[in-house]
Scaffold this active site. Sequence first.
Site, PDB file in Angstrom:
ATOM      1  N   GLY A 116      -2.028 -57.725 -17.314  1.00  0.00           N
ATOM      2  CA  GLY A 116      -0.921 -56.894 -17.746  1.00  0.00           C
ATOM      3  C   GLY A 116      -0.024 -56.486 -16.590  1.00  0.00           C
ATOM      4  N   ALA A 176      -9.882 -57.913 -15.683  1.00  0.00           N
ATOM      5  CA  ALA A 176      -9.086 -59.122 -15.884  1.00  0.00           C
ATOM      6  C   ALA A 176      -7.940 -58.857 -16.854  1.00  0.00           C
ATOM      7  CB  ALA A 176      -9.968 -60.262 -16.388  1.00  0.00           C
ATOM      8  N   ASP A 177      -8.201 -58.104 -17.910  1.00  0.00           N
ATOM      9  CA  ASP A 177      -7.144 -57.725 -18.844  1.00  0.00           C
ATOM     10  C   ASP A 177      -6.071 -56.913 -18.139  1.00  0.00           C
ATOM     11  OD1 ASP A 177      -8.109 -58.907 -21.174  1.00  0.00           O
ATOM     12  OD2 ASP A 177      -9.265 -57.159 -21.768  1.00  0.00           O
ATOM     13  N   MET A 178      -6.513 -55.905 -17.385  1.00  0.00           N
ATOM     14  CA  MET A 178      -5.556 -55.013 -16.729  1.00  0.00           C
ATOM     15  C   MET A 178      -4.757 -55.742 -15.661  1.00  0.00           C
ATOM     16  SD  MET A 178      -6.160 -52.333 -18.467  1.00  0.00           S
ATOM     17  CE  MET A 178      -5.402 -50.931 -17.644  1.00  0.00           C
ATOM     18  N   MET A 203      -5.317 -64.534 -16.980  1.00  0.00           N
ATOM     19  CA  MET A 203      -6.199 -63.444 -16.576  1.00  0.00           C
ATOM     20  C   MET A 203      -7.003 -63.833 -15.343  1.00  0.00           C
ATOM     21  SD  MET A 203      -7.385 -62.538 -20.465  1.00  0.00           S
ATOM     22  CE  MET A 203      -8.830 -61.589 -19.998  1.00  0.00           C
TER      23      MET A 203
END
Length: 360
Positions: free
Chosen positions: A170, A165-167, A197
């Site tokens: 980004g 979710a973070d990636m 996210m």
Amino acid sequence: MGKLSGINVVDLSLFLPGPMLSMMMADHGAEVIKVEPPTGDPAREMAPVEAGQSVWFRNLNRGKQALALDLKSDEGRERLWALLAEADVMIEGFRPGVMKRLGFDYDAVAARNPGIVYCSISAFGQEGEMAHHPAHDLAVQALSGFLSVNDGPDGMPVVPGVPSADMAAGLNGLSAVLMALIGREQSGRGDYVDIAMYDSMLPWCAHIAGSAIQGGTSPKSQTQRSLGGAAFYNVYQTMDGKHVVLGAREIKFAKVLLTALDRLDLLPLAEREAGEAQRPLIDFLRQTFATKSRDQWVEWFADKDVAFSPVLDFREALDQDFVKEKGLLVEAGGWHQIGPSFRFKSEEEWQASDAPELRK
């Protein structure tokens, strides 16, 4: 010099999604000023440390400048306004409402700099019933359904190895910012993008959650071709307790392997529905892979056109010859960095750079 030379970025985000976004921009020529609280980005202190800096922090903040500002003080706010007056892009990852309370929400910033592209990154977006729900990657994966299929044979979900979710946030943020910069060339104005996210990750389920998307039942790993229910898309333990994978969908690979194992009679099972229908084939392959060590299987598969791979740990993965050949792991100045995942033929060869020290 790079594709983004001349683009000025002010990044107020911490930890992972925002810093990854701005690092990819810095890798390709953007001038990034990382604005941190007086105590610094907490990632600066995350172990392990190499050559005086956190490996995590260096690999997400290389090539930037770093400035400590207290945004609750008049001086800190004035200095941020000065930075934003020259900025093309602003990135922030605070909880919804924080930037408005500080006086730096999009409307306030765009009133002074109409050309700015302003990107907010949060767990669930800036508006709606979930906007203020606190969550990091694991909670977002749980609420989005992905954790339910990140499970073992017993059906127990386990903590994911990748902060997807973070990636995803980004990467989505980078795409949106670059689109807005292209749009600015036509309109003369910047824009605001609200990156969540949750929203960023959800499209990644299209290939596994079709039945749920159309209003039906949720997928179960053991009956899904991509999640462990297919013999030729699965993980197998070897004699030495290590593992290998078959990562094939095309029946031609099954035919090659079963021919080599003198069990072509099992080929029709590979074409059946994932789950119990393929169980006899899965069981046969489990028994077969348990007869040799992982490295023996690597040698055995060397001359066979089959989508096969050994399961490597990170040390083994990073030590592979092709990683060095492609410049994916670089050693410079006594420290290591993972190189950019994409590069341009027209640009000079990428050079590793250090992460910035925090200046006042």
